[in-house]
Structures are given as structure tokens and as C-alpha cells.
Design an enzyme around this catalytic site. Structure first.
Site, PDB file in Angstrom:
ATOM      1  N   CYS A  53      -2.398 -10.696  95.687  1.00  0.00           N
ATOM      2  CA  CYS A  53      -1.628 -11.215  96.812  1.00  0.00           C
ATOM      3  C   CYS A  53      -0.577 -12.184  96.286  1.00  0.00           C
ATOM      4  O   CYS A  53      -0.554 -12.521  95.098  1.00  0.00           O
ATOM      5  CB  CYS A  53      -2.520 -11.916  97.825  1.00  0.00           C
ATOM      6  SG  CYS A  53      -3.287 -13.412  97.184  1.00  0.00           S
ATOM      7  N   ASP A  93      28.904   4.370  98.737  1.00  0.00           N
ATOM      8  CA  ASP A  93      29.515   5.167  97.677  1.00  0.00           C
ATOM      9  C   ASP A  93      30.327   6.281  98.345  1.00  0.00           C
ATOM     10  O   ASP A  93      30.050   6.664  99.481  1.00  0.00           O
ATOM     11  CB  ASP A  93      28.420   5.760  96.791  1.00  0.00           C
ATOM     12  CG  ASP A  93      28.978   6.703  95.735  1.00  0.00           C
ATOM     13  OD1 ASP A  93      29.932   6.327  95.049  1.00  0.00           O
ATOM     14  OD2 ASP A  93      28.463   7.838  95.642  1.00  0.00           O
ATOM     15  N   ASP A  98      24.111   8.101  96.213  1.00  0.00           N
ATOM     16  CA  ASP A  98      23.352   9.328  95.942  1.00  0.00           C
ATOM     17  C   ASP A  98      23.244   9.650  94.469  1.00  0.00           C
ATOM     18  O   ASP A  98      22.528  10.565  94.095  1.00  0.00           O
ATOM     19  CB  ASP A  98      24.015  10.514  96.645  1.00  0.00           C
ATOM     20  CG  ASP A  98      25.248  11.002  95.914  1.00  0.00           C
ATOM     21  OD1 ASP A  98      26.050  10.143  95.463  1.00  0.00           O
ATOM     22  OD2 ASP A  98      25.426  12.224  95.781  1.00  0.00           O
ATOM     23  N   ASP A 103      24.832   5.067  90.873  1.00  0.00           N
ATOM     24  CA  ASP A 103      24.633   4.074  91.936  1.00  0.00           C
ATOM     25  C   ASP A 103      23.332   3.303  91.761  1.00  0.00           C
ATOM     26  O   ASP A 103      23.089   2.332  92.488  1.00  0.00           O
ATOM     27  CB  ASP A 103      24.605   4.759  93.307  1.00  0.00           C
ATOM     28  CG  ASP A 103      25.898   5.501  93.611  1.00  0.00           C
ATOM     29  OD1 ASP A 103      26.971   4.968  93.294  1.00  0.00           O
ATOM     30  OD2 ASP A 103      25.824   6.615  94.160  1.00  0.00           O
TER      31      ASP A 103
END
Length: 803
Positions: A85, A497, A692, A696
Site C-alpha cells: 500500500c 499527435d 498511436d 509518441d
């Protein structure tokens, strides 16, 4: 990942946006801005000064530097095992920050890593490893962490262990729940529930108790503490009541048991941990696939003219490497012999392969098309552009703050408060409760702990997120990181993009003009382009449906086009230079079409015979039909839209104009895109990035929210927290709206969970008894706890029907 730098006492200011506690003078080299590799990924040598620091930034335990003293400081990232945690993450940070010679330690809980900045002369890795181990966690040193297979196996082992514990706890908790709710009066019911619930708590859920003890040793508390205390006390109380029911009967009270509450709580929370671990296991997939872009072996051309197969890590600068059709390029270099088209979409994002001839640069990870060539290696190992992209993705992912779960933050205060209230209520009843004070006090303390069970608190966030993520999936929005669903509502800037995001991502024929409308030579054009290796030739053959004819004497003319002979006559396809060399002057009508299309940033192909131009063809990457509408919807939400592209200025301007984008930047490399996003973040913007391509991935990792197009590269989708299956930009405003609804539901859930505790705990402690004589029964407290959980889940399910 590690990096080394000089630290000198002087006047300096902290650089905003920089993780790891580095301090630099204006104009000095900073992390990520340059430097030469040392042969290890992520290591850079650069000077850095330390000056005035706050008490938090420069701790008393850290080494004090005298004016003018220069030391070497190293930044290294280590995997950390055993954190469950955000409180565990803070515990690791605290332990490391107290070590002599450590300047700063920053844990990324989501990635299970810690970035440590330290002075090697004063802080040893072995000492840090021992300190972390003493706190109950495992710090994997460099030699171990470099073995990615070993790390992956450790993660898989942890997941399998958690899966088995969840399955075992669920199978045993189910009959306990059924008996406790519906068959309490059956013979030996309490004994059966005792037998079944014991392994749920102390075998399948034992790590809750182990971690609670660790937290107590360090005077902290977290979700594990809350689970261990509430379920442990409920189990002990139930065991006592099973063995000694007469204790309560003699006092006119019924001996209730709460085995089912303890077992079900453990099973539910184990299930949540399992889902979390599965999501965390995918965080390194993008890095692995980026590394997979580099081939394992290369073909070295020796001076004697023979070829030698060598592993890529044995390539040195100056080696001559042969690249055959379809092969990936292993290192950066310069072409020395031959020519071919190379797919550089992983760098530029542009769909059209680039012609490479002698003297042109080539880059690791790019893919050769149909030709063959040799090149001279100029950058190898960690210095290649591919390695820089990998390092940027690692640093951007690692620099993000850990996912600070609200429940864990509150638990650090909530648990001690609840335990204190339970103890105080017991003491108050003993002192002021008369002859039954001890009994009533014990019941009140148990009731407080039972009613303060973290079930509603623990379900408040994950149930809403699960429903929100499920609804997103049904709408074609895959959400990998729940944190991004929360952040999406805060975004004020979105970066798009161009290629594959706003546009279709592949060249297509958009316009054709035939001389005098005569397309009788179309079969010859199709036959010529089928023989061509040029990437635009594929667009032509896809567009025209005519059957091919038999042609001969195909010639590829580098940089100009190609020619064939048909029926004793030469035909040409290429640019105007090719036509001019053969004395062909296009008709004015065709020239007008060509000028118009070039002005629209389209690529133009001429088709001609020996005497005249027969046709002109325009090819472009089409804008998606939904792009303009989607961008308009995003802007209506008050979000600024910016386009970043590696393409040229003219094409960028044309596309931006078509879709209504006012701000765009062209000709950007992957690191420049990431840098642009970082500059916006430093100004306080919450930035989303939609792309895509592999190019990128660094920018998407840097962004606060990353969105991948489903038809893009696997690596972009692995980096992204959201993926649009249909690649339809209209899904982005849908995702933002979903984010807002989900976060609103989470807040509602947390509100009701806390109101339940704020009201229920005082009542359980007996605050109403002096006025009304009412004392809450532990069984009613258990039912109230269950009701609170049901209300939270029901409220989350309402998300399904929200539009």
C-alpha cells in the site's frame, strides 16, 4: 537506472519539475537534457551544485557539505518487493531517507521502485538493503535488478500466491457467511464457522497481520492494520463466546459470534489486492516491447569481405553492418553502401518510409523495407536513439507520484483514532458503568471495532472505479490505470499527435486527374506500381482495381520514380524531375491540379508515356471523419487542444486548419514532444496526450493522462492508461465525461462511508446510553456494517445507467 553527478556546496535553487531532489544553477545541465552514456542505461555524468535547502529537502541525517566541497552523487533506481500500500511506500522512503549519505529517496509504489540519490563514499548499497529489509521489505540491488527475467518471475510468484490466497479464502468464507446469516441455530454452527474462518484469517490472510505488526514496529498504521485489528478482535471475541457462552448468559446477554464478518472482510480485501496486483504487473510491458525493437544479432562486414554474425552487445562504433530486406536496424549509424526505404515511424510517427542512400543516417529499431545496404555504426548501446526513448519512458513513468489511495492516507489517522475510541469507551464503562461496567465496556469496545470495519471504506473507491472502467470498455474505451480515470476530469490541455490520431495513419489516393479523361492506360500504371518498392506505390495499387498487364524492363530510378516497357513503349511514374529528364511537358490542366494538391500538402505522382503526361495522382494521409467534431466537443469542455507532429510545417498547417486546431508544432522529435508536455506541466497544467506510434511513447509516459489509438502500435497502447479501440477521437470527450461521473460517485461513496463511521462509532461506544439507555448490540453493528457496504456498491452500480 543510475546516473552520477558532481555536487558542490554553493548558491543554488531547486529546479521545478525535477524529481529526486536535484538542485542546479540556472543554465547548468539537468537530468534528461544531455550528457554521454557510460555504457549503462540511464547513467550520465554532469556537474550539479547544492546550495540552500529546506529542512525537508536536506535532512539533518544527510551528509553536510562544506563550502567548496565537491562529492560524487549517484541516482539509482532499485526494485522494491513486498510493498502492499501507499503507507508501505512511505515507510520505505522514511527508512532510506534516514540513512547516512542518502540525499533523497522517492518511492514509486505503482512501479514498485525507489529512486535513491546518495553519495557512494558515505552510503553503501548493502547498508540501504539491510535497512529496507529491517523494515520488512526487499531492496533488489543492481546486479539482481538487471536480471529482468528474475524480476518478472518474482512478480509472477507474488501474483500466483495472492491468487491462491484469494481463491482459498473465498471458498472457505462462503459457507461461513451462509451459516452465519441463515443457519445460526444449526448444531455446532459456531464450531464449524470457527474451524472454517481460522485458516481464512491466519493462513490465507496472514500477511494482513504480519504487515500490521511491521507497521506497529515503525509506529505507523495502514489498511492492513485496520483489517487485522477489526477481523482479529472479531475472531477472538467469537472464539471466546464459542468456548464460554455462559459468561454472557449469566449476565442476561446472548453470546453472539462474528466469524462470518471476519472471514468475508478478508476475502473481499484479498480480491481487491489481486486485481491491483494484476494491473501493476503490466507496467513494464511497454519497456520490454521497446527493447524488443532491437535485434539480438547483427551481420558485421569484415575488411576481407566476409560476414560475421555477432550479438548486438558486441557491436562497436566504426563496425560496418549489413542490413537485408525486412530486418530491423540494430544501432545508429550512417549508410555507406546501397540504398533502401526504411520505416522510421517508430521515431517520426509518419507512415511513409524514408529513402536512405550513402551518407544518410539510420537509427536503431527502425525497419528496412525491400532493399539492402551497409552502414557504419556511430552510436551503440545506451547511446542510440532507441535507448534514449526507452530511458525517457522509464524516467517519465518513474517520476510520477505513487498512486496515493485516499483510504490508505486516512487509515494512518483513522486506525489509531478508532482504537483509541474503543479503548476509551472500555475504560469509561469500567469506571462509570456500575456492576456490569466491565461487560458493557467490553461489548462497547468490540462494537466500535466491528462497526469501524474498513469494508465500506475499502469498497467506496474500487467499486465505482470497476463500474466506471467496465462501462468504458462497453463504449470502446479501455482504461488500464484507474488513476487516469480520476485525472481525466482535471485535464485542461490535450495534446494530439497528427498521424494515426487525427488522420487515418496511412497514405491513400485522394484525387486522380487523367488527360482528357482517358484512363485506358490504368492497367499499365497498376502493373508499374506493383513492381515498385516505393511506399506510395502501395497506395496506388490499393486504389485502382484494374487487372495488371504484362510489362517488362522495370527500372527503379532512385529519388525520381520508376519505368517499364509495355507494347514496345516506355511508361514512367514518378515526380516532375523524372518527366523533365525525358523531355515530357505536362498539360496545363494537369499542372493546375498538381499545384492545387501540393498546396494542400499532398504528395503528387505523375504517370506518363514517352510523349506526354497521362495522369496526375494525389496521395495524402486522410483526416478521420470524426476528428473535427471530436476536437470541437473537447474545446466545448473548456480544454485546450494542441497538435504536435514530426511532419513538416506545411502539412501540419493544412491538417490543423481542416480540424479547427489553432495551436500546433511541427517537425518535433520524440524527446521534443515530451519536453513540450513537461513545460506545460511546470506551468501547472494537467496534460493529456493522445497518440498511436512508438514515437509518441515518451510523450505519453510524460503526460498526466495518456490515450492510445487502438489501431496504433502495441508499445503506445502499453504506455497508455487509456486505449480507444475504434481510434475514434469522439471517445476522448466520452472518456472525460465518464471520468467526471466516476469521480463524483467515488466522492459520494466516501462521504456515506465516513458519515456511517462518524455516526456509528460514537453510538457504538455508548454515547446515547446516558440519555436514552440505548447500547448498540455488536450484531446490529455487524448488520450496519454490511448495510453500509451494500449501499456503497448500489451507488456505484448507478454509474451503468448514467449517460
Amino acid at each position: 537506472m543510475n546516473e552520477e553527478k558532481k555536487i558542490q556546496h554553493g548558491d543554488a535553487k531547486p529546479q521545478q519539475g525535477q524529481s529526486g531532489g536535484g538542485f542546479v544553477k540556472p543554465g547548468m545541465m539537468t537530468p534528461g537534457t544531455g550528457g554521454h552514456g557510460t555504457g549503462q542505461p540511464g547513467m550520465m555524468n554532469r556537474p550539479m551544485n547544492i546550495g540552500k535547502m529546506s529542512a525537508q529537502q536536506f535532512k539533518p541525517a544527510a551528509p553536510k557539505l562544506k563550502p567548496g566541497e565537491t562529492v560524487n552523487a549517484v541516482r539509482k533506481t532499485f526494485p522494491v518487493m513486498g510493498m502492499s500500500c501507499a503507507s508501505c511506500a512511505r515507510g520505505v522512503e522514511n527508512v532510506l531517507n534516514l540513512q547516512d549519505g542518502v540525499l533523497n529517496a522517492s518511492v514509486n509504489f505503482a512501479a514498485s521502485t525507489v529512486l535513491v540519490e546518495y553519495i557512494p563514499e558515505k552510503a553503501g548499497i548493502d547498508e540501504m538493503q539491510k535497512a529496507v529489509k529491517g523494515a520488512g521489505y526487499e531492496l533488489l540491488v543492481e546486479e539482481e535488478s538487471q536480471k529482468s527475467d528474475v524480476l518478472e518471475e518474482l512478480h509472477q510468484q507474488n501474483y500466483r500466491k495472492l491468487r491462491n490466497n484469494t481463491l482459498g479464502a473465498s471458498l472457505l468464507a462462503l459457507p461461513v457467511f451462509i451459516i452465519g446469516m441463515f443457519f445460526m441455530n444449526m448444531p455446532y454452527a459456531n464450531v464449524i464457522m470457527w474451524v472454517l474462518s481460522t485458516p481464512v484469517l491466519f493462513w490465507f490472510g496472514r500477511h494482513f497481520f504480519v504487515n500490521a505488526v511491521k507497521q506497529a514496529r515503525h509506529r505507523t498504521a495502514n489498511m492492513d492494520t485496520l483489517v487485522a485489528v477489526s477481523t482479529g478482535v472479531a475472531w477472538l471475541f467469537s472464539v471466546f463466546n464459542t468456548l464460554h457462552p455462559e459468561f454472557w448468559h449469566a449476565r442476561g446477554l446472548h453470546s453472539h459470534v462474528y466469524f462470518e464478518a471476519a472471514a468475508v472482510i478478508v476475502a473481499f480485501i484479498l480480491l481487491g489486492r489481486l486485481l491491483e496486483e494484476k494491473a501493476k504487473g503490466n507496467t513494464s510491458a511497454a519497456i520490454k516491447k521497446l527493447m524488443g525493437l532491437q535485434p539480438r544479432e547483427v551481420t558485421i562486414v569484415k575488411e576481407e569481405g566476409h560476414y560475421l554474425q555477432l550479438p548486438v552487445d558486441q557491436v562497436h562504433e566504426g563496425d560496418i553492418i549489413m542490413v537485408r530486406p525486412g530486418q530491423q536496424i540494430a544501432v545508429d549509424g550512417t549508410v555507406t553502401d546501397g540504398h533502401s526505404y526504411v520505416d522510421e515511424s517508430m521515431l517520426s510517427g509518419e507512415p511513409v518510409p524514408v529513402l536512405k542512400t550513402a551518407g544518410d543516417p539510420v537509427f536503431a529499431g527502425t525497419i528496412n523495407q525491400k532493399g539492402s545496404f551497409s552502414f557504419k555504426a556511430t552510436k551503440v548501446g545506451s547511446e542510440t536513439r532507441l535507448s534514449q526513448i526507452i530511458r525517457m519512458v522509464q524516467e517519465a513513468q518513474g517520476s510520477k507520484a505513487p498512486v496515493q489511495k485516499l483510504v490508505d492516507r486516512i487509515a494512518a489517522v483513522f486506525v489509531p483514532v478508532v482504537m483509541g475510541i474503543a479503548l476509551l469507551s472500555f475504560i469509561a464503562w469500567v469506571i462509570f458503568g456500575g456492576e456490569n461496567g466491565f461487560t458493557q465496556g467490553l461489548l462497547a469496545a468490540i462494537t466500535v471495532l466491528v462497526i469501524a470495519c474498513p469494508c465500506a471504506l475499502g469498497l467506496a473507491t474500487p467499486t465505482a472505479l470497476m463500474v466506471g472502467i467496465g462501462k468504458g470498455a462497453s463504449q470502446g474505451i479501455l482504461i488500464r490505470d484507474a488513476g487516469s480515470l480520476e485525472l481525466a476530469r482535471k485535464m485542461d490541455v490535450i495534446i494530439l499527435d497528427k498521424t494515426g490520431t487525427i488522420t487515418e495513419g496511412k497514405p491513400e489516393v485522394t484525387d486522380v486527374a487523367w488527360l482528357n479523361g482517358d484512363n485506358s492506360m490504368e492497367p499499365v500504371l497498376v502493373s508499374l506500381e506493383k513492381k515498385s518498392e516505393h511506399p506510395l506505390a502501395e497506395a496506388v495499387t490499393r486504389y485502382f482495381k484494374s487487372a495488371a498487364v504484362e510489362v517488362s524492363d522495370f527500372r527503379s530510378i532512385t529519388g525520381k520514380g520508376a519505368s517499364v516497357v509495355y507494347d514496345g513503349k516506355s511508361y514512367f511514374a514518378g515526380n516532375l524531375r523524372l518527366l523533365s529528364e525525358h523531355g515530357i511537358q505536362p498539360h496545363n490542366g494537369l499542372l493546375e491540379h498538381s499545384k492545387q494538391w501540393v498546396g494542400e500538402s499532398k504528395s503528387v505522382i505523375w504517370f506518363a508515356d514517352e510523349a506526354q503526361a497521362l495522369a496526375v495522382i494525389a496521395i495524402a494521409d486522410r483526416v478521420k471523419p470524426s476528428s473535427a467534431e471530436a476536437i470541437g466537443r473537447i474545446r466545448q469542455m473548456g480544454i485546450e487542444v494542441i497538435m504536435l507532429t514530426g511532419d513538416n510545417e506545411a502539412t501540419a498547417a493544412a491538417i490543423a486548419g481542416q480540424v479547427g486546431i489553432g495551436q500546433y508544432h511541427a517537425g518535433l522529435l520524440p524527446d521534443q514532444k515530451a519536453g513540450f508536455i513537461k513545460s506545460l506541466q511546470e506551468k501547472g497544467s494537467v496534460v493529456a496526450m493522445a497518440g498511436d506510434g512508438i514515437n509518441d511513447s515518451a510523450a505519453m509516459a510524460q503526460a498526466d493522462v495518456s490515450i492510445a489509438m487502438g489501431q496504433g502500435s502495441d508499445i503506445a497502447m502499453d504506455v497508455a492508461e487509456m486505449t480507444l479501440i475504434s481510434s475514434d477521437l469522439n471517445k476522448i470527450p466520452d472518456a472525460i465525461r465518464l471520468s467526471r461521473h466516476t469521480v463524483r460517485t467515488v466522492r459520494q461513496n466516501l462521504f456515506w462511508a465516513f458519515i456511517y463511521n462518524v455516526i456509528g462509532i460514537p453510538v457504538a461506544a455508548g454515547v446515547l446510553y446516558p440519555f436514552t439507555g440505548f447500547l448498540l448490540n455488536p450484531m446490529i453493528a455487524g448488520a450496519a456494517m454490511a448495510l453500509s457496504s451494500v449501499s456503497v456498491v448500489t451507488n456505484s452500480l448507478r454509474l451503468k445507467w448514467k449517460k
